[in-house]
Design a protein around this motif. Structure first.
Motif, PDB file in Angstrom:
ATOM      1  N   PRO A  74       0.704  -1.149   0.027  1.00 49.09           N
ATOM      2  CA  PRO A  74      -0.095  -0.065  -0.007  1.00 49.09           C
ATOM      3  C   PRO A  74       0.786   1.180  -0.081  1.00 49.09           C
ATOM      4  O   PRO A  74       1.906   1.355   0.529  1.00 49.09           O
ATOM      5  N   ASP A  75      -0.037   2.325  -0.564  1.00 48.95           N
ATOM      6  CA  ASP A  75       0.967   3.730  -0.444  1.00 48.95           C
ATOM      7  C   ASP A  75       0.278   4.300   0.897  1.00 48.95           C
ATOM      8  O   ASP A  75       1.028   5.217   1.428  1.00 48.95           O
ATOM      9  N   GLU A  76      -0.839   4.001   1.441  1.00 45.94           N
ATOM     10  CA  GLU A  76      -1.637   4.471   2.693  1.00 45.94           C
ATOM     11  C   GLU A  76      -2.101   3.083   3.332  1.00 45.94           C
ATOM     12  O   GLU A  76      -2.898   2.416   2.755  1.00 45.94           O
ATOM     13  N   VAL A  77      -1.836   3.402   4.568  1.00 44.84           N
ATOM     14  CA  VAL A  77      -2.731   2.492   5.574  1.00 44.84           C
ATOM     15  C   VAL A  77      -3.780   3.253   6.448  1.00 44.84           C
ATOM     16  O   VAL A  77      -3.277   4.140   7.101  1.00 44.84           O
ATOM     17  N   PRO A 116       8.906   2.049   5.561  1.00 46.20           N
ATOM     18  CA  PRO A 116       8.395   3.327   6.298  1.00 46.20           C
ATOM     19  C   PRO A 116       8.121   4.559   5.377  1.00 46.20           C
ATOM     20  O   PRO A 116       7.592   5.525   6.107  1.00 46.20           O
ATOM     21  N   GLY A 117       7.944   4.294   4.087  1.00 46.95           N
ATOM     22  CA  GLY A 117       7.417   5.518   3.446  1.00 46.95           C
ATOM     23  C   GLY A 117       5.861   5.656   3.125  1.00 46.95           C
ATOM     24  O   GLY A 117       5.411   6.235   2.637  1.00 46.95           O
ATOM     25  N   ILE A 118       5.252   4.495   3.778  1.00 44.64           N
ATOM     26  CA  ILE A 118       3.788   4.180   3.694  1.00 44.64           C
ATOM     27  C   ILE A 118       3.277   5.326   4.698  1.00 44.64           C
ATOM     28  O   ILE A 118       3.781   5.598   5.643  1.00 44.64           O
ATOM     29  N   LYS A 119       2.048   5.858   4.253  1.00 44.65           N
ATOM     30  CA  LYS A 119       1.422   7.119   5.084  1.00 44.65           C
ATOM     31  C   LYS A 119       0.445   6.378   5.819  1.00 44.65           C
ATOM     32  O   LYS A 119      -0.384   5.335   5.320  1.00 44.65           O
ATOM     33  N   PHE A 120       0.317   6.546   7.244  1.00 48.46           N
ATOM     34  CA  PHE A 120      -0.539   5.940   8.113  1.00 48.46           C
ATOM     35  C   PHE A 120      -1.615   6.812   8.769  1.00 48.46           C
ATOM     36  O   PHE A 120      -1.323   7.913   9.231  1.00 48.46           O
ATOM     37  N   TYR A 121      -2.779   6.288   8.947  1.00 50.95           N
ATOM     38  CA  TYR A 121      -3.943   7.157   9.558  1.00 50.95           C
ATOM     39  C   TYR A 121      -4.269   6.182  10.697  1.00 50.95           C
ATOM     40  O   TYR A 121      -4.826   5.049  10.541  1.00 50.95           O
ATOM     41  N   GLN A 122      -4.313   6.844  11.915  1.00 47.69           N
ATOM     42  CA  GLN A 122      -4.916   6.195  12.870  1.00 47.69           C
ATOM     43  C   GLN A 122      -6.441   6.799  13.572  1.00 47.69           C
ATOM     44  O   GLN A 122      -6.444   7.919  13.303  1.00 47.69           O
ATOM     45  N   ALA A 123      -7.348   5.872  13.609  1.00 51.96           N
ATOM     46  CA  ALA A 123      -8.708   6.463  14.104  1.00 51.96           C
ATOM     47  C   ALA A 123      -8.633   6.475  15.431  1.00 51.96           C
ATOM     48  O   ALA A 123      -8.928   5.764  16.155  1.00 51.96           O
ATOM     49  N   SER A 124      -8.350   7.881  15.917  1.00 50.91           N
ATOM     50  CA  SER A 124      -8.587   8.269  17.370  1.00 50.91           C
ATOM     51  C   SER A 124     -10.125   8.587  17.702  1.00 50.91           C
ATOM     52  O   SER A 124     -10.983   8.374  16.707  1.00 50.91           O
ATOM     53  N   ALA A 171       2.521   9.797  10.012  1.00 50.54           N
ATOM     54  CA  ALA A 171       1.455   9.064  10.784  1.00 50.54           C
ATOM     55  C   ALA A 171       0.531  10.257  11.487  1.00 50.54           C
ATOM     56  O   ALA A 171       0.974  11.140  12.155  1.00 50.54           O
ATOM     57  N   CYS A 172      -0.625  10.112  11.199  1.00 50.55           N
ATOM     58  CA  CYS A 172      -1.693  11.014  11.561  1.00 50.55           C
ATOM     59  C   CYS A 172      -2.769  10.436  12.331  1.00 50.55           C
ATOM     60  O   CYS A 172      -3.007   9.220  12.125  1.00 50.55           O
ATOM     61  N   SER A 173      -3.327  11.080  13.073  1.00 50.31           N
ATOM     62  CA  SER A 173      -4.543  10.628  14.267  1.00 50.31           C
ATOM     63  C   SER A 173      -5.735  11.619  13.717  1.00 50.31           C
ATOM     64  O   SER A 173      -5.510  12.847  13.706  1.00 50.31           O
ATOM     65  N   GLY A 174      -6.784  11.085  13.443  1.00 52.35           N
ATOM     66  CA  GLY A 174      -8.122  11.865  13.311  1.00 52.35           C
ATOM     67  C   GLY A 174      -8.886  11.454  14.401  1.00 52.35           C
ATOM     68  O   GLY A 174      -9.331  10.655  14.952  1.00 52.35           O
ATOM     69  N   VAL A 226     -15.328  10.457   5.965  1.00 48.49           N
ATOM     70  CA  VAL A 226     -14.319   9.583   5.388  1.00 48.49           C
ATOM     71  C   VAL A 226     -13.560  10.546   4.551  1.00 48.49           C
ATOM     72  O   VAL A 226     -12.222  10.306   4.343  1.00 48.49           O
ATOM     73  N   GLU A 227     -14.118  11.752   4.109  1.00 56.63           N
ATOM     74  CA  GLU A 227     -13.133  12.694   3.205  1.00 56.63           C
ATOM     75  C   GLU A 227     -12.155  13.546   4.086  1.00 56.63           C
ATOM     76  O   GLU A 227     -11.024  13.391   3.479  1.00 56.63           O
ATOM     77  N   ALA A 228     -12.491  13.708   5.203  1.00 60.94           N
ATOM     78  CA  ALA A 228     -11.481  14.348   6.165  1.00 60.94           C
ATOM     79  C   ALA A 228     -10.404  13.404   6.430  1.00 60.94           C
ATOM     80  O   ALA A 228      -9.122  13.641   6.397  1.00 60.94           O
ATOM     81  N   ILE A 229     -10.566  11.880   6.623  1.00 60.18           N
ATOM     82  CA  ILE A 229      -9.622  11.036   6.670  1.00 60.18           C
ATOM     83  C   ILE A 229      -8.586  11.077   5.742  1.00 60.18           C
ATOM     84  O   ILE A 229      -7.434  10.835   6.025  1.00 60.18           O
ATOM     85  N   TRP A 230      -9.385  10.984   4.576  1.00 60.06           N
ATOM     86  CA  TRP A 230      -8.540  10.926   3.279  1.00 60.06           C
ATOM     87  C   TRP A 230      -7.421  12.243   3.126  1.00 60.06           C
ATOM     88  O   TRP A 230      -6.344  12.158   3.008  1.00 60.06           O
ATOM     89  N   LEU A 231      -8.288  13.562   3.420  1.00 62.48           N
ATOM     90  CA  LEU A 231      -7.526  14.527   3.226  1.00 62.48           C
ATOM     91  C   LEU A 231      -6.330  14.634   4.259  1.00 62.48           C
ATOM     92  O   LEU A 231      -5.213  15.298   3.919  1.00 62.48           O
ATOM     93  N   MET A 232      -6.119  14.049   5.336  1.00 61.76           N
ATOM     94  CA  MET A 232      -5.202  14.148   6.300  1.00 61.76           C
ATOM     95  C   MET A 232      -3.821  13.505   5.662  1.00 61.76           C
ATOM     96  O   MET A 232      -2.873  14.091   5.970  1.00 61.76           O
ATOM     97  N   LEU A 233      -4.123  12.403   4.926  1.00 62.20           N
ATOM     98  CA  LEU A 233      -2.967  11.793   4.265  1.00 62.20           C
ATOM     99  C   LEU A 233      -2.168  12.258   2.849  1.00 62.20           C
ATOM    100  O   LEU A 233      -1.548  11.984   2.282  1.00 62.20           O
ATOM    101  N   GLN A 234      -3.054  13.312   2.480  1.00 62.65           N
ATOM    102  CA  GLN A 234      -2.650  14.156   1.405  1.00 62.65           C
ATOM    103  C   GLN A 234      -2.046  15.375   1.621  1.00 62.65           C
ATOM    104  O   GLN A 234      -1.607  16.230   0.658  1.00 62.65           O
TER     105      GLN A 234
END
Length: 333
Positions: A74-77, A116-124, A171-174, A226-234
């Motif tokens: 993946p490019d994004e997790v 380590p280049g994969i972008k990561f989103y955590q659902a906080s 690595a981002c947390s929403g 979910v749009e906000a979730i995606w935007l965080m990794l962009q």
């Protein structure tokens, strides 16, 4: 073509995010645990069940997680998997801590070990604020979780921040406040209410038992979030964001909206049941989405009235279908 890997792909957020990413042209892969029966009814409800590549793996088994991420490339997790019902977290605190807390660390370690280049989103979660320290909660508000679920989410949140600062991961947390939809599980209060409204309107049920109906929440539509979730990794740089509507509503007011939609008076049907009160209540949650609006250009589009109306209509259709014996698991949980 970008590839996304989603844990919790069969959940409410996983289903809406999958649909959103497919429409963006992504290849979407998802983790399919075999520890228990996994229902894909939400993906089927959105008509995308056959478009997701499901890969066997387990959030609690690091070697298998490393294998699945290598397979997905993946490019994004997006880590959306959790034991996500607050009430259950008091009955199953250890399971909640393992899945909702340690599961985050496993995903972070799997990314660090593979790419380590994969972008990561955590659902906080807004449940991390718990006993609120400020009347309106932002990214700067101190945390004070009031349930095993909130504590476990806070572990994952801080671990995400730690890996961002220690290992330079993107690595981002929403920090998402309550977000609902027709795909919400029946155990959650909004869906419990809209399902009851549908059954009462159909003559199948005569009362709705609830606990603290004066609790205040900030409810939005999962399809918007979910749009906000995606935007965080962009974004150029990773960061954490509160995602909310900025509007507070009591459970009582939400009930009134739901029953009114069916031409009913909630006071005729809602019964307060003291056994449904939680051991430690979170009385009010109200998010400040200003940072998300400024940095991501995101704001909620769907009003509470539109959201609850959508959910009541969906449950009325489901109950009618159930009565006609034409549904195959579409009520879901």
């Amino acid at each position: 073509m970008k590839t996304a890997f989603i844990t919790g792909v069969s959940g409410q957020d996983g289903a809406y995010l999958s649909k959103f990413l497919l429409e963006k042209g992504y290849r979407v892969t998802g983790l399919l645990p075999r520890r228990s029966t996994t229902s894909l009814w939400r993906l089927a409800y959105l008509g995308i069940e056959d478009e997701i590549e499901l890969i066997d793996g387990d959030l609690l088994d690091l070697p298998s997680l490393i294998r699945t991420i290598k397979q997905a490339r993946p490019d994004e997790v997006y880590n959306l998997a959790a034991q996500s019902f607050v009430g259950t977290s008091w009955q199953q605190p250890i399971t909640t801590a393992k899945v909702t807390g340690m599961g985050v660390l496993h995903v972070l370690e799997a990314i660090r070990a593979t790419d380590p280049g994969i972008k990561f989103y955590q659902a906080s979660s807004s449940e991390m604020f718990g006993l609120v320290q400020q009347p309106i909660q932002s990214e700067e508000t101190p945390f004070y979780p009031r349930s095993p679920y909130g504590v476990s989410k806070l572990f994952g949140h801080w671990m995400t921040k730690n890996y961002r600062e220690s290992h330079q991961l993107y690595a981002c947390s929403g920090i998402l406040f309550n977000h609902e939809s027709p795909l919400r599980g029946l155990e959650f209060v909004t869906r419990k209410v809209t399902d009851a409204v549908a059954r009462i309107a159909a003559g199948q049920k005569h009362e709705l038992r609830l606990g603290n109906i004066d609790a205040v929440r900030d409810w939005g539509y999962a399809g918007d979030y979910v749009e906000a979730i995606w935007l965080m990794l962009q974004q150029t740089d990773p960061d954490d964001y509160v995602i909310a509507t900025g509007r507070s509503t009591t459970v009582r007011e939400m009930c009134k909206v739901a029953f009114n939609h069916a031409g009913l008076n909630y006071e005729d049907y809602v019964v307060i049941d003291p056994t449904l009160y939680r051991p430690a209540e979170v009385d009010i949650l109200l998010g400040n989405p200003a940072k998300a609006k400024e940095k991501l250009g995101w704001e909620a589009k769907t009003t509470l009235e539109q959201l609850i109306g959508m959910m009541v209509e969906a449950d009325m259709k489901r109950v009618g279908c159930e009565v006609a014996n034409k549904c195959k698991g579409s009520l879901g949980s």
